[in-house]
Motif scaffolding. Sequence first.
Motif, mmCIF file in Angstrom:
data_model
loop_
_atom_site.group_PDB
_atom_site.id
_atom_site.type_symbol
_atom_site.label_atom_id
_atom_site.label_comp_id
_atom_site.label_asym_id
_atom_site.label_seq_id
_atom_site.Cartn_x
_atom_site.Cartn_y
_atom_site.Cartn_z
ATOM 1 N N PRO A 4 28.436 -4.604 -26.921
ATOM 2 C CA PRO A 4 28.411 -5.155 -25.569
ATOM 3 C C PRO A 4 26.996 -5.457 -25.116
ATOM 4 O O PRO A 4 26.020 -5.073 -25.758
ATOM 5 C CB PRO A 4 29.032 -4.027 -24.723
ATOM 6 C CG PRO A 4 28.766 -2.781 -25.507
ATOM 7 C CD PRO A 4 28.851 -3.186 -26.951
ATOM 8 N N ALA A 5 26.871 -6.161 -23.980
ATOM 9 C CA ALA A 5 25.559 -6.514 -23.446
ATOM 10 C C ALA A 5 24.742 -5.254 -23.212
ATOM 11 O O ALA A 5 25.221 -4.237 -22.728
ATOM 12 C CB ALA A 5 25.728 -7.281 -22.151
ATOM 13 N N THR A 6 23.467 -5.302 -23.549
ATOM 14 C CA THR A 6 22.576 -4.166 -23.426
ATOM 15 C C THR A 6 21.375 -4.558 -22.586
ATOM 16 O O THR A 6 21.148 -5.718 -22.275
ATOM 17 C CB THR A 6 22.079 -3.711 -24.810
ATOM 18 O OG1 THR A 6 21.271 -4.769 -25.374
ATOM 19 C CG2 THR A 6 23.233 -3.406 -25.734
ATOM 20 N N ALA A 7 20.558 -3.541 -22.212
ATOM 21 C CA ALA A 7 19.333 -3.825 -21.467
ATOM 22 C C ALA A 7 18.399 -4.716 -22.282
ATOM 23 O O ALA A 7 17.712 -5.572 -21.737
ATOM 24 C CB ALA A 7 18.637 -2.507 -21.110
ATOM 25 N N GLU A 8 18.378 -4.524 -23.613
ATOM 26 C CA GLU A 8 17.538 -5.365 -24.457
ATOM 27 C C GLU A 8 17.960 -6.825 -24.366
ATOM 28 O O GLU A 8 17.129 -7.730 -24.369
ATOM 29 C CB GLU A 8 17.589 -4.889 -25.912
ATOM 30 C CG GLU A 8 16.831 -3.597 -26.160
ATOM 31 C CD GLU A 8 16.754 -3.253 -27.638
ATOM 32 O OE1 GLU A 8 17.189 -4.076 -28.454
ATOM 33 O OE2 GLU A 8 16.278 -2.156 -27.959
ATOM 34 N N GLN A 9 19.261 -7.081 -24.305
ATOM 35 C CA GLN A 9 19.733 -8.456 -24.208
ATOM 36 C C GLN A 9 19.389 -9.045 -22.849
ATOM 37 O O GLN A 9 19.131 -10.241 -22.730
ATOM 38 C CB GLN A 9 21.239 -8.510 -24.464
ATOM 39 C CG GLN A 9 21.607 -8.188 -25.906
ATOM 40 C CD GLN A 9 23.103 -8.069 -26.104
ATOM 41 O OE1 GLN A 9 23.866 -8.739 -25.449
ATOM 42 N NE2 GLN A 9 23.511 -7.209 -27.022
ATOM 43 N N ALA A 10 19.377 -8.220 -21.804
ATOM 44 C CA ALA A 10 18.990 -8.707 -20.483
ATOM 45 C C ALA A 10 17.510 -9.061 -20.452
ATOM 46 O O ALA A 10 17.107 -10.034 -19.817
ATOM 47 C CB ALA A 10 19.314 -7.656 -19.425
ATOM 48 N N ALA A 11 16.683 -8.263 -21.126
ATOM 49 C CA ALA A 11 15.242 -8.508 -21.168
ATOM 50 C C ALA A 11 14.912 -9.477 -22.301
ATOM 51 O O ALA A 11 14.150 -9.170 -23.208
ATOM 52 C CB ALA A 11 14.498 -7.188 -21.347
ATOM 53 N N LEU A 51 12.199 -7.744 -25.023
ATOM 54 C CA LEU A 51 11.622 -6.410 -24.942
ATOM 55 C C LEU A 51 12.582 -5.436 -25.610
ATOM 56 O O LEU A 51 13.788 -5.474 -25.375
ATOM 57 C CB LEU A 51 11.390 -6.027 -23.485
ATOM 58 C CG LEU A 51 10.411 -6.944 -22.738
ATOM 59 C CD1 LEU A 51 10.366 -6.594 -21.260
ATOM 60 C CD2 LEU A 51 9.022 -6.871 -23.350
ATOM 61 N N VAL A 52 12.037 -4.553 -26.434
ATOM 62 C CA VAL A 52 12.847 -3.627 -27.219
ATOM 63 C C VAL A 52 12.206 -2.243 -27.194
ATOM 64 O O VAL A 52 11.110 -2.056 -26.672
ATOM 65 C CB VAL A 52 13.020 -4.120 -28.677
ATOM 66 C CG1 VAL A 52 13.805 -5.421 -28.723
ATOM 67 C CG2 VAL A 52 11.659 -4.314 -29.348
ATOM 68 N N GLY A 90 8.739 -0.147 -25.164
ATOM 69 C CA GLY A 90 7.625 0.192 -26.038
ATOM 70 C C GLY A 90 7.216 -0.907 -26.990
ATOM 71 O O GLY A 90 6.203 -0.783 -27.677
ATOM 72 N N ALA A 91 8.007 -1.990 -27.051
ATOM 73 C CA ALA A 91 7.707 -3.027 -28.044
ATOM 74 C C ALA A 91 8.201 -4.386 -27.560
ATOM 75 O O ALA A 91 9.069 -4.495 -26.689
ATOM 76 C CB ALA A 91 8.344 -2.677 -29.394
ATOM 77 N N SER A 99 -0.039 5.017 -24.858
ATOM 78 C CA SER A 99 -0.692 4.968 -23.550
ATOM 79 C C SER A 99 -0.268 3.766 -22.722
ATOM 80 O O SER A 99 -0.716 3.606 -21.585
ATOM 81 C CB SER A 99 -2.213 4.928 -23.727
ATOM 82 O OG SER A 99 -2.597 3.777 -24.477
ATOM 83 N N ARG A 100 0.621 2.909 -23.263
ATOM 84 C CA ARG A 100 1.020 1.704 -22.540
ATOM 85 C C ARG A 100 2.527 1.468 -22.690
ATOM 86 O O ARG A 100 3.157 1.952 -23.635
ATOM 87 C CB ARG A 100 0.260 0.478 -23.051
ATOM 88 C CG ARG A 100 -1.243 0.584 -22.928
ATOM 89 C CD ARG A 100 -1.912 -0.773 -22.858
ATOM 90 N NE ARG A 100 -1.668 -1.631 -23.992
ATOM 91 C CZ ARG A 100 -2.424 -1.689 -25.084
ATOM 92 N NH1 ARG A 100 -3.484 -0.898 -25.204
ATOM 93 N NH2 ARG A 100 -2.154 -2.535 -26.058
ATOM 94 N N ILE A 101 3.061 0.681 -21.750
ATOM 95 C CA ILE A 101 4.455 0.227 -21.813
ATOM 96 C C ILE A 101 4.509 -1.217 -21.333
ATOM 97 O O ILE A 101 3.583 -1.715 -20.692
ATOM 98 C CB ILE A 101 5.401 1.077 -20.928
ATOM 99 C CG1 ILE A 101 4.975 0.981 -19.454
ATOM 100 C CG2 ILE A 101 5.471 2.507 -21.410
ATOM 101 C CD1 ILE A 101 6.006 1.486 -18.472
ATOM 102 N N PHE A 102 5.618 -1.888 -21.628
ATOM 103 C CA PHE A 102 5.952 -3.136 -20.957
ATOM 104 C C PHE A 102 6.824 -2.775 -19.763
ATOM 105 O O PHE A 102 7.871 -2.135 -19.914
ATOM 106 C CB PHE A 102 6.684 -4.088 -21.897
ATOM 107 C CG PHE A 102 5.816 -4.619 -23.014
ATOM 108 C CD1 PHE A 102 4.729 -5.430 -22.740
ATOM 109 C CD2 PHE A 102 6.088 -4.310 -24.332
ATOM 110 C CE1 PHE A 102 3.916 -5.915 -23.756
ATOM 111 C CE2 PHE A 102 5.296 -4.791 -25.361
ATOM 112 C CZ PHE A 102 4.201 -5.592 -25.071
#
Length: 276
Positions: free
Chosen positions: A18-25, A57-58, A76-77, A101-104
Amino acid sequence: MSIGRPLVFCAALALAGPATAEQAAHCWYPFDGKIGCENASPLTASGILKQGIHANLVTPVQRYGHNILGDTPEWGALRFVVQGSAEHGPYHWAKLRLPKSRIFEDVTPRLVDFTGDGQPEILVVETDLNKGARLAVYHADQAGNEITLLAATPYIGTPYRWLAPIGVADFNGDGMMDVAYVDRPHLAQTLRVWTLHGDKLVEIAKLGSVTNHRIGDNSISSGVRDCGAGPEMLMHDPSWKNLLAVRFAGGHLEKRKIGRYKSARSLKRALDCKAP
């Protein structure tokens, strides 16, 4: 768009289930389309990435805890894919992993031709855990299958401080593409416009008392339109009662009210050059 000889993959890249947050981003456009983000699912009915150019974004992480975008994950990627057919799979595939130390901190990456070379760059909000957010422009090297930083604005300088992108256009008419965002849309509420000079983003204008995001919303409420007289940036006044249009005039930014904001439909109508 010239793709070149495909790399050898055994199957097309699939995002099953099903649709995921990764697919939304996720931002994509077909090979014969305009560089940008299609307003349609990036997947076929069988869960295969559609032919075209993809950025998403993943790798959800939990290392910042800002939650400015509600339930939208920290990422993170960043992944870039040039997707071929189901038989031949991706032509190019690259993934950039950020250090711990960073994120998107964004709702989606944006594919834009920021340099004017006919190839897409990736614009995304990137956050340092100690310095806050910045807007980063990444180059997707399709020959070397890697993602590298092209340019970025300075970090805001304080943790838990964020910015919300508006869009990209030649706002001042000098032939160069510019990028606009609202700096700290809940605090500073300042529109800032930047352009690319070599490998640096240089600020060319700013304007106060605007916003395009409310704390906890998982979307950004703004955009760019051109109704025949050049590009305009659409956003809100701090009260969220009025939609604003901002454009360059005489070398500086000017804003005007274009109607009452009632719902997301008001913004959509305004972006389509209709009365809100």
